[in-house]
Enzyme design. Sequence first.
Site, PDB file in Angstrom:
ATOM      1  N   GLY A 254      -0.826   4.707   4.917  1.00  0.00           N
ATOM      2  CA  GLY A 254      -2.011   3.870   5.137  1.00  0.00           C
ATOM      3  C   GLY A 254      -2.093   3.340   6.558  1.00  0.00           C
TER       4      GLY A 254
ATOM      5  N   ARG B 279       3.514  -5.958  -1.325  1.00  0.00           N
ATOM      6  CA  ARG B 279       3.845  -5.396  -2.638  1.00  0.00           C
ATOM      7  C   ARG B 279       5.249  -5.842  -3.074  1.00  0.00           C
ATOM      8  NH1 ARG B 279       0.980  -1.441  -2.000  1.00  0.00           N
ATOM      9  NH2 ARG B 279       2.389  -0.550  -0.479  1.00  0.00           N
TER      10      ARG B 279
ATOM     11  N   ASP C 199      -3.256  -3.802  -7.045  1.00  0.00           N
ATOM     12  CA  ASP C 199      -4.256  -3.309  -6.100  1.00  0.00           C
ATOM     13  C   ASP C 199      -3.979  -4.044  -4.802  1.00  0.00           C
ATOM     14  OD1 ASP C 199      -6.389  -1.691  -5.329  1.00  0.00           O
ATOM     15  OD2 ASP C 199      -7.808  -3.335  -5.573  1.00  0.00           O
TER      16      ASP C 199
HETATM   17  P1  IMP Z   1      -3.402   0.537  -3.176  1.00  0.00           P
HETATM   18  O1  IMP Z   1      -4.402  -0.215  -3.957  1.00  0.00           O
HETATM   19  O2  IMP Z   1      -2.073  -0.132  -3.174  1.00  0.00           O
HETATM   20  O3  IMP Z   1      -3.330   1.977  -3.535  1.00  0.00           O
HETATM   21  O4  IMP Z   1      -3.850   0.461  -1.662  1.00  0.00           O
HETATM   22  C1  IMP Z   1      -5.166   0.751  -1.244  1.00  0.00           C
HETATM   23  C2  IMP Z   1      -5.177   1.085   0.229  1.00  0.00           C
HETATM   24  O5  IMP Z   1      -4.778  -0.067   0.991  1.00  0.00           O
HETATM   25  C3  IMP Z   1      -4.216   2.189   0.632  1.00  0.00           C
HETATM   26  O6  IMP Z   1      -4.796   3.459   0.490  1.00  0.00           O
HETATM   27  C4  IMP Z   1      -3.956   1.846   2.097  1.00  0.00           C
HETATM   28  O7  IMP Z   1      -4.996   2.324   2.904  1.00  0.00           O
HETATM   29  C5  IMP Z   1      -3.990   0.332   2.102  1.00  0.00           C
HETATM   30  N1  IMP Z   1      -2.630  -0.202   1.919  1.00  0.00           N
HETATM   31  C6  IMP Z   1      -2.141  -0.848   0.820  1.00  0.00           C
HETATM   32  N2  IMP Z   1      -0.835  -1.166   0.988  1.00  0.00           N
HETATM   33  C7  IMP Z   1      -0.493  -0.706   2.203  1.00  0.00           C
HETATM   34  C8  IMP Z   1       0.738  -0.718   2.936  1.00  0.00           C
HETATM   35  O8  IMP Z   1       1.796  -1.189   2.496  1.00  0.00           O
HETATM   36  N3  IMP Z   1       0.700  -0.146   4.160  1.00  0.00           N
HETATM   37  C9  IMP Z   1      -0.416   0.407   4.677  1.00  0.00           C
HETATM   38  N4  IMP Z   1      -1.568   0.470   4.043  1.00  0.00           N
HETATM   39  C10 IMP Z   1      -1.627  -0.088   2.801  1.00  0.00           C
END
Ligand code: IMP
Length: 228
Positions: free
Chosen positions: A181, A209, A74
């Site tokens: 994002g 990540r 997450d």
């Molecule tokens: P997730 O939990 O990795 O799916 O990320 C949740 C939210 O955080 C995403 O929908 C993005 O809005 C933001 N986010 C997470 N990682 C990134 C990234 O590498 N670049 C830009 N936004 C990110």
Amino acid sequence: MGRAFQTLVFASFNAGKVREVAALLAGLPVRLVGPREVGVGSLPEETGQTFLDNAILKAAHVFRETRLPALADDSGLEVRALGGAPGVHSARYGGREHDDAANIARLLRDLHGVTDRRGRFVCHAVLVGPAAVLGDATVRIDGVTRVAAHPLVPPGAAAVLAIGEVAGRVVDTPAGDNGFGYDPVFFRDDLGRTFAQLTRDEKNALSHRGQAFRRLKAFLEETVLGRA
Ligand code: IMP
């Protein structure tokens, strides 16, 4: 010991993310599969208050259903001047889930007139697997810790957490077409570019990540797969 880890499930239905994580873990002697390939048709909603809880929710669900070791992550953007927001609410900050344009619009509204625009992307990646294997593995990799007794980790399982973080600042004018994002407004002064202006490889080398999964990979290599 490594036999229990021949198959590793990545608990995500996001095909782009699955590809990204498969590339980050390339070279490990494991078969990385998605939930559907092992008969898991849905994942729990991310209702946790922290990145860790949300990651464990997903990985623990897959482990409970399949008894196979499972990975989940997450992540989100934390902005200092906003007390860490959007944080765990990053995906739906602007209203609807995964509406990147609305999320960016809300972020820029919140930061209107604010001069300290420092922020960071944070990723919590967890591995949930059989306690018999993970329970007494020594963790010696920087940024990797064992998750102490946690209500979401099922009986018979143990969890390991890898954290990745990358700092930057939020700029007012979106730039770049790559990534997703908040990438178009996340600027790195050292590169003179936003994350959306980096190639996928450039971003992976730097990103939260990328760091978290490289750390988990090192942990798996050293401890569980006994290849160090
Ligand atoms: P997730 O939990 O990795 O799916 O990320 C949740 C939210 O955080 C995403 O929908 C993005 O809005 C933001 N986010 C997470 N990682 C990134 C990234 O590498 N670049 C830009 N936004 C990110």
